[in-house]
Write an enzyme that holds these catalytic residues in place. Structure first.
Site, PDB file in Angstrom:
ATOM      1  N   ASP A  30       0.867  -1.186   0.000  1.00 19.14           N
ATOM      2  CA  ASP A  30       0.000   0.000   0.000  1.00 19.14           C
ATOM      3  C   ASP A  30       0.895   1.224   0.000  1.00 19.14           C
ATOM      4  OD1 ASP A  30      -3.235   0.233   1.106  1.00 19.14           O
ATOM      5  OD2 ASP A  30      -2.020   2.057   0.909  1.00 19.14           O
ATOM      6  N   THR A  86     -12.478   1.744  -5.752  1.00 17.03           N
ATOM      7  CA  THR A  86     -13.111   2.242  -6.979  1.00 17.03           C
ATOM      8  C   THR A  86     -14.340   3.049  -6.561  1.00 17.03           C
ATOM      9  OG1 THR A  86     -14.340   0.155  -7.160  1.00 17.03           O
ATOM     10  CG2 THR A  86     -12.355   0.358  -8.496  1.00 17.03           C
ATOM     11  N   LEU A 153     -17.501 -10.792  -0.352  1.00 15.47           N
ATOM     12  CA  LEU A 153     -17.577 -10.780   1.112  1.00 15.47           C
ATOM     13  C   LEU A 153     -18.357  -9.575   1.629  1.00 15.47           C
ATOM     14  CD1 LEU A 153     -15.362  -8.486   2.186  1.00 15.47           C
ATOM     15  CD2 LEU A 153     -13.764 -10.303   1.663  1.00 15.47           C
ATOM     16  N   LEU A 253     -34.151 -10.142   2.893  1.00 22.53           N
ATOM     17  CA  LEU A 253     -35.547  -9.720   2.899  1.00 22.53           C
ATOM     18  C   LEU A 253     -35.880  -9.079   4.245  1.00 22.53           C
ATOM     19  CD1 LEU A 253     -37.385 -12.666   1.059  1.00 22.53           C
ATOM     20  CD2 LEU A 253     -36.932 -10.355   0.197  1.00 22.53           C
ATOM     21  N   CYS A 263     -20.795  -0.388  -0.872  1.00 17.37           N
ATOM     22  CA  CYS A 263     -20.952  -1.177  -2.108  1.00 17.37           C
ATOM     23  C   CYS A 263     -22.270  -0.956  -2.838  1.00 17.37           C
ATOM     24  CB  CYS A 263     -20.783  -2.655  -1.784  1.00 17.37           C
ATOM     25  SG  CYS A 263     -19.202  -2.976  -1.000  1.00 17.37           S
ATOM     26  N   LYS A 324     -24.431  -0.901   9.127  1.00 14.98           N
ATOM     27  CA  LYS A 324     -24.934  -2.204   9.581  1.00 14.98           C
ATOM     28  C   LYS A 324     -24.089  -2.605  10.787  1.00 14.98           C
ATOM     29  CE  LYS A 324     -22.166  -5.365   6.873  1.00 14.98           C
ATOM     30  NZ  LYS A 324     -22.221  -6.562   6.064  1.00 14.98           N
TER      31      LYS A 324
HETATM   32  C1  UGA Z   1     -22.387  -6.203   0.106  1.00 13.11           C
HETATM   33  C2  UGA Z   1     -22.722  -7.615  -0.401  1.00 13.11           C
HETATM   34  O1  UGA Z   1     -23.633  -8.251   0.499  1.00 13.11           O
HETATM   35  C3  UGA Z   1     -21.463  -8.462  -0.540  1.00 13.11           C
HETATM   36  O2  UGA Z   1     -21.790  -9.728  -1.112  1.00 13.11           O
HETATM   37  C4  UGA Z   1     -20.471  -7.743  -1.452  1.00 13.11           C
HETATM   38  O3  UGA Z   1     -19.243  -8.447  -1.568  1.00 13.11           O
HETATM   39  C5  UGA Z   1     -20.171  -6.368  -0.889  1.00 13.11           C
HETATM   40  O4  UGA Z   1     -21.407  -5.625  -0.778  1.00 13.11           O
HETATM   41  C6  UGA Z   1     -19.211  -5.680  -1.830  1.00 13.11           C
HETATM   42  O5  UGA Z   1     -19.589  -5.458  -2.991  1.00 13.11           O
HETATM   43  O6  UGA Z   1     -18.055  -5.479  -1.465  1.00 13.11           O
HETATM   44  P1  UGA Z   1     -21.854  -5.131   2.519  1.00 13.11           P
HETATM   45  O7  UGA Z   1     -21.992  -3.812   1.832  1.00 13.11           O
HETATM   46  O8  UGA Z   1     -20.677  -5.375   3.399  1.00 13.11           O
HETATM   47  O9  UGA Z   1     -21.845  -6.331   1.422  1.00 13.11           O
HETATM   48  O10 UGA Z   1     -23.131  -5.330   3.433  1.00 13.11           O
HETATM   49  P2  UGA Z   1     -24.534  -6.087   3.358  1.00 13.11           P
HETATM   50  O11 UGA Z   1     -24.610  -7.055   4.461  1.00 13.11           O
HETATM   51  O12 UGA Z   1     -24.817  -6.581   2.007  1.00 13.11           O
HETATM   52  O13 UGA Z   1     -25.531  -4.877   3.689  1.00 13.11           O
HETATM   53  C7  UGA Z   1     -25.682  -3.755   2.838  1.00 13.11           C
HETATM   54  C8  UGA Z   1     -26.799  -2.878   3.298  1.00 13.11           C
HETATM   55  O14 UGA Z   1     -28.064  -3.519   3.078  1.00 13.11           O
HETATM   56  C9  UGA Z   1     -26.764  -2.546   4.797  1.00 13.11           C
HETATM   57  O15 UGA Z   1     -27.104  -1.186   4.972  1.00 13.11           O
HETATM   58  C10 UGA Z   1     -27.828  -3.454   5.397  1.00 13.11           C
HETATM   59  O16 UGA Z   1     -28.403  -2.951   6.569  1.00 13.11           O
HETATM   60  C11 UGA Z   1     -28.830  -3.486   4.260  1.00 13.11           C
HETATM   61  N1  UGA Z   1     -29.697  -4.700   4.294  1.00 13.11           N
HETATM   62  C12 UGA Z   1     -29.158  -5.917   4.052  1.00 13.11           C
HETATM   63  C13 UGA Z   1     -31.062  -4.565   4.541  1.00 13.11           C
HETATM   64  O17 UGA Z   1     -31.576  -3.442   4.761  1.00 13.11           O
HETATM   65  N2  UGA Z   1     -31.847  -5.676   4.525  1.00 13.11           N
HETATM   66  C14 UGA Z   1     -31.333  -6.910   4.295  1.00 13.11           C
HETATM   67  O18 UGA Z   1     -32.118  -7.896   4.282  1.00 13.11           O
HETATM   68  C15 UGA Z   1     -29.961  -7.045   4.052  1.00 13.11           C
END
Ligand code: UGA
Length: 436
Positions: A30, A86, A153, A253, A263, A324
């Site tokens: 890095d 990115t 992930l 859901l 992301c 989250k």
């Molecule tokens: C997300 C994807 O889940 C990963 O598979 C992916 O690798 C990652 O983006 C990425 O592209 O690097 P992440 O952003 O860490 O992962 O978190 P998530 O657990 O997916 O949650 C994203 C958002 O959706 C949070 O704000 C969470 O509270 C919300 N969420 C998630 C909901 O409101 N309801 C749900 O049922 C699930």
């Protein structure tokens, strides 16, 4: 195998550490000297459960090291992963590839042997072609390959997701790249994780499609929650009722205040920009983005409604600020528009987050920060659950109710039961759980 990992952000650090844990020799590089210094002294630049222990164990075994010198990392490396950021380009939502291209240019100049260059960063379709062209332009040794290996992930569950993936996706255009990646992932493959080979462009696009689909599920259930409220139905039961159908699936859901993080917001926008450039309409994804933006902005109305419409002079306790649980990440967190609107409308906000305070303070400077969830309740007119941290699930609602001056509990993550809340003397406002 020797691997160089360029970029020690979320994806780079977790992937590099897990590859080392598989038995490979990984050097993470890095440009940020302070980050590398911190890592060398065992301090993690991100808050991710279990990461510090895994880094320490692999450093101790001599399989994981950190440097700012690209040439050190390339020594004997067969694969070079690019895991730099990115972000959304300011103003237009395109993925900003300047870090990726800068890394490739530097790599091309530093290489003295052919390697497989692998993008782990989320990059728009066609980026691999540009990387291949850049390598040539900057006279990288003949025989280099370029592959795409997107990462799926989740923050907060990153190590488990990396080690037990639903699938490993490799987009490659030649046999050598496929062989090298198959060798890197052999421990997971032996563990029966499906290894899916596609063309490079398909792999790049698949990553965006996966995130857009998950974002769509969330926006779908959020709109169903609104409908449940209007017609006196329960979205939790509805989600289970549809989710048990394997064609739909129960995950993603959970209704809430809208998705955030580093992301979904950025990747859905980047997908739309890429589709626009390709001249193909993506009406579903553009609606998902709008539904989510509107939802985040609308959360303040739920708090106002629970308090009879007026927020000025009200004291609001906020539980959870990060986008989250199990992360300190505040990027695009739904708490930001909500808390900002509460303050703008004259409310006094006291917030508690188990680990996010340091990241939250610069973004939300006009509020008070409490040291415990109980302190948040003191003299509050309303309590709002914004992030579903586990420690909130076991809170004693009766105790909280006695500390408050009002009695509204606005549970934006549905972690409490209405009956329990009402027994504790609170007025309960969940998401999509009947008429409110
Ligand atoms: C997300 C994807 O889940 C990963 O598979 C992916 O690798 C990652 O983006 C990425 O592209 O690097 P992440 O952003 O860490 O992962 O978190 P998530 O657990 O997916 O949650 C994203 C958002 O959706 C949070 O704000 C969470 O509270 C919300 N969420 C998630 C909901 O409101 N309801 C749900 O049922 C699930």
């Amino acid at each position: 195998m020797r691997i160089a990992m360029i970029g020690t952000g979320y994806v780079g650090l977790v992937s590099g550490t897990c590859f080392a844990d598989f038995g490979h020799h990984v050097t993470c590089v890095d440009k940020d000297q302070s980050k590398i210094d911190a890592l060398l002294s065992g301090k993690m630049p991100i808050w991710e459960p279990g990461l510090d222990g895994l880094v320490a164990a692999n450093v101790a075994r001599g399989r994981l090291s950190f440097t700012t010198k690209l040439s050190d990392a390339l020594n004997g490396a067969e694969a070079v992963f690019i895991a730099v950021g990115t972000p959304s380009r300011r103003g237009d939502g395109h993925a900003d590839l300047s870090f990726v291209f800068a890394a490739v240019e530097e790599l091309a100049k530093a290489l003295d042997h052919p390697v497989v260059v692998v993008t782990k960063s989320t990059v728009p379709v066609g980026t691999g072609d540009k990387i291949a062209a850049l390598l040539k332009e900057h006279k990288a040794p003949d025989g280099c390959s370029v592959a795409s290996n997107p990462e799926f992930l989740r923050e907060g569950a990153a190590i488990a997701d990396f080690k037990h993936p639903d699938r490993i996706l490799v987009g490659a255009e030649d046999e050598r790249a496929r062989q090298v990646l198959a060798e890197i992932y052999r421990p997971l493959f032996l563990n029966k994780a499906p290894l899916l080979f596609t063309g490079r462009r398909t792999a790049e696009l698949t990553k965006y499609a996966a995130n857009a689909f998950l974002a769509m599920k969330i926006s779908f259930i959020n709109e169903m929650a609104d409908l449940c409220e209007a017609v006196d139905a329960d979205v939790q039961d509805l989600a289970r009722g549809i989710g048990l159908d394997n064609r739909i699936g129960a995950k993603f859901l959970h209704p809430g205040p809208g998705y955030g993080g580093s992301c979904f917001p950025k990747d859905t926008l980047a997908l739309l920009r890429a589709a626009e450039e390709a001249g193909v309409e993506q009406r579903i994804v553009s609606t998902v983005v709008k539904v989510n933006d509107d939802r985040k902005k609308a959360m303040v109305e739920r708090v106002a409604k629970a308090l009879g419409g007026e927020l000025a002079g009200k004291r609001i306790g906020v539980l959870g600020l990060t986008f989250k649980p199990n992360t300190d990440d505040m990027r695009d967190a739904p708490s930001i528009p909500l808390v900002t609107a509460l303050v703008e409308r004259g409310a006094e906000v006291v917030a508690y987050d188990p680990v996010g305070r340091e990241q939250a303070e610069p973004l939300l400077p006009a509020i008070h920060y409490a040291e415990t969830p109980e302190r948040v309740a003191v003299d509050a007119d309303a309590l709002v659950v914004v992030t579903e941290w586990d420690e909130f699930r076991g809170l004693d609602l009766r105790e909280l109710a006695t500390k408050m001056r009002g009695n509204a509990l606005i549970d934006l993550r549905n972690i409490y039961d209405r009956v329990d809340a009402e027994r504790a003397g609170l007025r309960y406002f969940g998401i999509g759980r009947g008429r409110t």
